[in-house]
Design an enzyme around this catalytic site. Structure first.
Site, mmCIF file in Angstrom:
data_model
loop_
_atom_site.group_PDB
_atom_site.id
_atom_site.type_symbol
_atom_site.label_atom_id
_atom_site.label_comp_id
_atom_site.label_asym_id
_atom_site.label_seq_id
_atom_site.Cartn_x
_atom_site.Cartn_y
_atom_site.Cartn_z
ATOM 1 N N ARG A 20 0.825 -1.216 0.000
ATOM 2 C CA ARG A 20 0.000 0.000 0.000
ATOM 3 C C ARG A 20 0.856 1.262 0.000
ATOM 4 O O ARG A 20 0.614 2.186 -0.771
ATOM 5 C CB ARG A 20 -0.962 0.003 1.192
ATOM 6 C CG ARG A 20 -2.040 -1.064 1.089
ATOM 7 C CD ARG A 20 -2.823 -1.191 2.366
ATOM 8 N NE ARG A 20 -1.916 -1.558 3.452
ATOM 9 C CZ ARG A 20 -2.162 -1.397 4.745
ATOM 10 N NH1 ARG A 20 -3.308 -0.874 5.143
ATOM 11 N NH2 ARG A 20 -1.289 -1.767 5.648
ATOM 12 N N ASN A 38 -6.092 -2.771 2.178
ATOM 13 C CA ASN A 38 -6.076 -4.228 2.276
ATOM 14 C C ASN A 38 -7.503 -4.733 2.393
ATOM 15 O O ASN A 38 -8.369 -4.056 2.949
ATOM 16 C CB ASN A 38 -5.295 -4.687 3.514
ATOM 17 C CG ASN A 38 -3.800 -4.627 3.320
ATOM 18 O OD1 ASN A 38 -3.299 -4.598 2.204
ATOM 19 N ND2 ASN A 38 -3.072 -4.601 4.422
#
EC number: 3.6.1.7
Length: 95
Positions: A20, A38
């Site tokens: 990320r 996520n």
């Protein structure tokens, strides 16, 4: 300049490998806005990318490999209508 929006699901070993944060850096470097998070299945990262089509494509190319330690098994891209709704690129909480 053609603008684009992609809703992306990246599956594999993509959690716990700074995916990320790395995607945020790549997106910002290319002028792409949106978000990444996520998924609670432990093996999926989801993102929405908006910006110039060429820039979105660069982020998608990067996402097929990901950061060191990642192992991308599958990437699903859903092209959507560009909305221009984001001011920056954020990391959102897991869902």
């Amino acid at each position: 300049m053609e603008m684009a929006r992609a809703h992306v699901f990246i599956r594999g070993k993509v959690q716990g490998v700074f995916f990320r944060q790395s995607m945020k850096e790549v997106a910002m470097r290319n002028g792409v806005k949106g978000w990444v998070r996520n998924r609670s299945d432990g093996k999926t990262v989801e993102a929405v990318l908006e910006g110039p089509r060429d820039a979105v494509m660069k982020v998608l190319e990067w996402a097929r490999i990901g950061p060191p330690g990642a192992r991308v098994e599958d990437i699903e891209v859903q092209w959507e209508e560009y909305k221009g709704e984001f001011k920056d690129f954020k990391i959102l909480p897991t869902v």
